[in-house]
Design a protein around this motif. Structure first.
Motif, short mmCIF file in Angstrom:
data_model
loop_
_atom_site.label_atom_id
_atom_site.label_comp_id
_atom_site.label_asym_id
_atom_site.label_seq_id
_atom_site.Cartn_x
_atom_site.Cartn_y
_atom_site.Cartn_z
N LEU A 86 0.83 -1.21 0.00
CA LEU A 86 0.00 0.00 0.00
C LEU A 86 0.87 1.26 0.00
O LEU A 86 0.59 2.21 -0.74
CB LEU A 86 -0.92 0.00 1.22
CG LEU A 86 -2.09 -0.97 1.21
CD1 LEU A 86 -2.81 -0.95 2.55
CD2 LEU A 86 -3.06 -0.65 0.08
N ALA A 87 1.90 1.28 0.81
CA ALA A 87 2.77 2.46 0.88
C ALA A 87 3.42 2.73 -0.46
O ALA A 87 3.50 3.89 -0.91
CB ALA A 87 3.83 2.27 1.96
N ARG A 88 3.89 1.70 -1.13
CA ARG A 88 4.56 1.88 -2.42
C ARG A 88 3.58 2.25 -3.52
O ARG A 88 3.88 3.11 -4.36
CB ARG A 88 5.34 0.61 -2.78
CG ARG A 88 6.61 0.48 -1.96
CD ARG A 88 7.10 -0.95 -1.84
NE ARG A 88 8.33 -1.00 -1.04
CZ ARG A 88 8.38 -0.88 0.28
NH1 ARG A 88 7.24 -0.71 0.96
NH2 ARG A 88 9.52 -0.93 0.93
N LEU A 89 2.44 1.61 -3.53
CA LEU A 89 1.44 1.96 -4.54
C LEU A 89 0.99 3.40 -4.38
O LEU A 89 0.79 4.12 -5.38
CB LEU A 89 0.25 1.01 -4.47
CG LEU A 89 0.47 -0.39 -5.03
CD1 LEU A 89 -0.77 -1.26 -4.80
CD2 LEU A 89 0.81 -0.35 -6.52
N ASP A 90 0.82 3.85 -3.16
CA ASP A 90 0.43 5.25 -2.93
C ASP A 90 1.47 6.20 -3.50
O ASP A 90 1.12 7.23 -4.12
CB ASP A 90 0.23 5.51 -1.43
CG ASP A 90 -1.07 4.92 -0.90
OD1 ASP A 90 -1.95 4.59 -1.72
OD2 ASP A 90 -1.21 4.79 0.33
N ARG A 91 2.75 5.89 -3.30
CA ARG A 91 3.81 6.76 -3.84
C ARG A 91 3.80 6.76 -5.36
O ARG A 91 3.91 7.81 -6.00
CB ARG A 91 5.18 6.29 -3.33
CG ARG A 91 5.45 6.56 -1.87
CD ARG A 91 6.94 6.50 -1.58
NE ARG A 91 7.54 5.21 -1.92
CZ ARG A 91 7.76 4.24 -1.03
NH1 ARG A 91 7.41 4.40 0.25
NH2 ARG A 91 8.35 3.11 -1.39
N ILE A 92 3.70 5.57 -5.94
CA ILE A 92 3.76 5.46 -7.40
C ILE A 92 2.55 6.14 -8.03
O ILE A 92 2.67 6.89 -9.01
CB ILE A 92 3.84 3.98 -7.82
CG1 ILE A 92 5.17 3.38 -7.34
CG2 ILE A 92 3.71 3.84 -9.34
CD1 ILE A 92 5.24 1.87 -7.46
N ILE A 93 1.37 5.88 -7.47
CA ILE A 93 0.15 6.49 -8.01
C ILE A 93 0.22 8.01 -7.91
O ILE A 93 -0.14 8.72 -8.86
CB ILE A 93 -1.09 5.93 -7.28
CG1 ILE A 93 -1.31 4.46 -7.67
CG2 ILE A 93 -2.33 6.75 -7.61
CD1 ILE A 93 -2.35 3.75 -6.84
N GLU A 94 0.68 8.50 -6.78
CA GLU A 94 0.78 9.96 -6.61
C GLU A 94 1.74 10.55 -7.65
O GLU A 94 1.46 11.61 -8.23
CB GLU A 94 1.26 10.29 -5.20
CG GLU A 94 1.37 11.79 -4.94
CD GLU A 94 1.83 12.11 -3.54
OE1 GLU A 94 1.90 13.32 -3.20
OE2 GLU A 94 2.13 11.17 -2.77
N THR A 95 2.85 9.88 -7.87
CA THR A 95 3.82 10.37 -8.85
C THR A 95 3.22 10.37 -10.25
O THR A 95 3.36 11.35 -11.00
CB THR A 95 5.09 9.51 -8.82
OG1 THR A 95 5.68 9.59 -7.52
CG2 THR A 95 6.09 9.97 -9.86
N TRP A 96 2.57 9.27 -10.61
CA TRP A 96 1.97 9.18 -11.94
C TRP A 96 0.87 10.23 -12.12
O TRP A 96 0.76 10.84 -13.18
CB TRP A 96 1.41 7.79 -12.17
CG TRP A 96 2.46 6.76 -12.47
CD1 TRP A 96 3.80 6.85 -12.23
CD2 TRP A 96 2.25 5.49 -13.08
NE1 TRP A 96 4.43 5.70 -12.62
CE2 TRP A 96 3.51 4.85 -13.15
CE3 TRP A 96 1.13 4.81 -13.53
CZ2 TRP A 96 3.67 3.57 -13.70
CZ3 TRP A 96 1.28 3.54 -14.07
CH2 TRP A 96 2.54 2.92 -14.16
N GLU A 97 0.08 10.43 -11.09
CA GLU A 97 -1.01 11.41 -11.18
C GLU A 97 -0.47 12.83 -11.36
O GLU A 97 -1.09 13.67 -12.02
CB GLU A 97 -1.90 11.34 -9.94
CG GLU A 97 -2.79 10.10 -9.89
CD GLU A 97 -3.57 10.00 -8.60
OE1 GLU A 97 -4.62 9.31 -8.60
OE2 GLU A 97 -3.13 10.60 -7.60
N SER A 98 0.69 13.10 -10.75
CA SER A 98 1.24 14.45 -10.82
C SER A 98 1.95 14.71 -12.15
O SER A 98 2.16 15.87 -12.50
CB SER A 98 2.23 14.67 -9.67
OG SER A 98 3.38 13.85 -9.82
N THR A 99 2.30 13.65 -12.87
CA THR A 99 3.03 13.84 -14.13
C THR A 99 2.18 13.61 -15.37
O THR A 99 2.52 14.09 -16.45
CB THR A 99 4.25 12.92 -14.18
OG1 THR A 99 3.82 11.55 -14.02
CG2 THR A 99 5.24 13.26 -13.08
N SER A 100 1.11 12.84 -15.22
CA SER A 100 0.30 12.52 -16.40
C SER A 100 -1.07 12.06 -15.98
O SER A 100 -1.24 11.31 -15.03
CB SER A 100 0.97 11.40 -17.21
OG SER A 100 0.10 10.95 -18.23
#
Length: 428
Positions: free
Chosen positions: A409-423
């Motif tokens: 969950l912690a890693r998915l939250d980071r990855i999703i947040e990054t993806w949402e902020s870039t595209s």
């Protein structure tokens, strides 16, 4: 391999969250605390019912249960459920100290009967490490200073009784009074020593705990991973010379259902992927990244040989180079693979790691995770046919399944947040 998009990660994030909060936590909250004797019950059949009223108790699992209830309480937060989970952890700490601690020789017994009376008083470092891990977690979550003092006492004992002053690292197996029994050293035990020292150093902030953590990290990276193949070495001699594995008592490999131990030197894909993220966690505590190239190499090896790209999941073990020789799939390898593959993606940006993560998750969801309870079955074959459908045992609690969910969950939250902020599509 299919491309992984933002929608797929969001869906898996939702599934993992539901699994943890509606499955794993309630499963153990409702069943594990031994109301009559203290400590924890762990033997649960495929239907989730207690299947062994005698219920011997192993140090490794009892300490892991303390860790799990502590971390579940932190995840849940305040409220009646959080209070109940902290109480479950607290009584587990009391049972450990009262019944597993050896007041004569020091250290923690390997096993007791259900009522806490001694069963096997050998001092096995694999189990000792989880005493530090569980006590550190409990102290970190609750602020309990006594639990931290006991973890530190155990650490201090290691330096006197178990350190190999000739070759480095730690002797792993001892009699009740700390006489060495055998010279084998393993990645498994030293990996969990690193894990325990990481937790202890994070809570204590002590210089000596950080120093010993760094020493174990260096030892693992230098001696317990093959620099050519990028595969972990399952066993070595005392001087870290690689050797074919030999059966060692009081290990999962020996005590699991078929008790098979490979006849030739092999590597565990589960341990290699677990090592990727545990090295990352150690680096966070030490304040600097650890061996990024080595971690990437461990991941490349797992992607090439360990991931089952046809059926999904991760194989159990195989040679340092070549096709997996044990293609069964146990719960713990899959659970650790989920976290390790996400760490590998965050470390390298390799989208193949994300594709492998999705493949492993889908296999687990279909074949290993019990839909009625949310807990994981023990083992299936390559195609998902059940081989051991028990949900708990003296070796199996929520340590791998619950920890995997929390870390995923912690890693998915980071990855999703990054993806949402870039595209808006998640495509970089």
């Amino acid at each position: 391999m299919s491309s992984v998009d933002l929608a797929a990660l969001r869906e898996i994030r939702s599934q993992v969250g539901d699994l943890l909060e509606k499955g794993i936590i309630p499963f153990w909250d409702e069943r594990a605390t031994d109301q009559s004797e203290g400590g924890y019950l762990t033997d649960f059949g495929a239907d989730g019912r207690c299947q062994n009223t005698a219920h011997d108790k192993y140090l490794v699992t009892q300490a892991r249960m303390v860790w799990a209830f502590s971390m579940f309480a932190e995840h849940v937060g305040s409220g009646s459920l959080g209070d109940r989970l902290r109480d479950a952890a607290r009584q587990g700490v009391g049972f450990l100290r009262e019944n597993f601690w050896d007041p004569v020789h020091g250290g923690w017994r390997w096993s007791t009967r259900r009522d806490g009376s001694p069963l096997d008083s050998a001092k096995i470092m694999y189990g000792q490490t989880f005493a530090i891990y569980g006590l550190s977690a409990f102290s970190g979550v609750t602020g309990d200073e006594q639990a931290l003092a006991w973890a530190e006492e155990t650490f201090d004992l290691f330096q006197v009784a178990a350190s190999d002053l000739v070759h480095g690292g730690y002797v792993e197996n001892f009699s009740e009074d700390w006489r060495p029994e055998g010279t084998v050293k393993t990645l498994d035990t030293h990996l969990h020593l690193m894990e325990a020292y990481t937790a202890l150093a994070n809570v204590s902030g002590s210089h000596i705990h950080r120093r010993r953590l760094q020493e174990v990290v260096t030892l693992i990276c230098t001696h317990l991973v093959d620099p050519v193949s990028g595969a972990g070495r399952n066993q070595t001699a005392a001087d870290f010379t690689p050797q074919p594995p030999v059966p060692v008592a009081r290990t999962w490999n020996v005590e699991r259902a078929d008790g098979q131990v490979a006849a030739t030197d092999t590597t565990s894909y589960g341990h290699n992927l677990e090592l990727i993220w545990l090295l990352g966690k150690a680096g966070e505590v030490l304040g600097s990244p650890i061996a990024p190239e080595l971690r990437a190499k461990l991941g490349d090896h797992a992607l090439r040989y360990g991931v089952d790209w046809q059926y999904g999941g991760v194989f159990r073990e195989g040679p340092h180079s070549g096709t997996a020789t044990d293609q069964d799939k146990e719960w713990w390898e899959q659970a650790e693979a989920l976290v390790g593959l996400l760490d590998l993606y965050e470390l390298t940006g390799n989208r193949e790691a994300l594709s492998a993560f999705v493949s492993v998750w889908n296999f687990c969801l279909q074949y290993l995770i019990d839909r009625d309870t949310g807990e994981w079955r023990t083992r299936v074959n390559r195609t998902g046919m059940p081989l051991d459908s028990t949900l708990g045992s003296v070796w199996k609690g929520p340590y791998h399944s619950g920890r995997s969910a929390l870390e995923t969950l912690a890693r998915l939250d980071r990855i999703i947040e990054t993806w949402e902020s870039t595209s808006s599509t998640g495509e970089s």
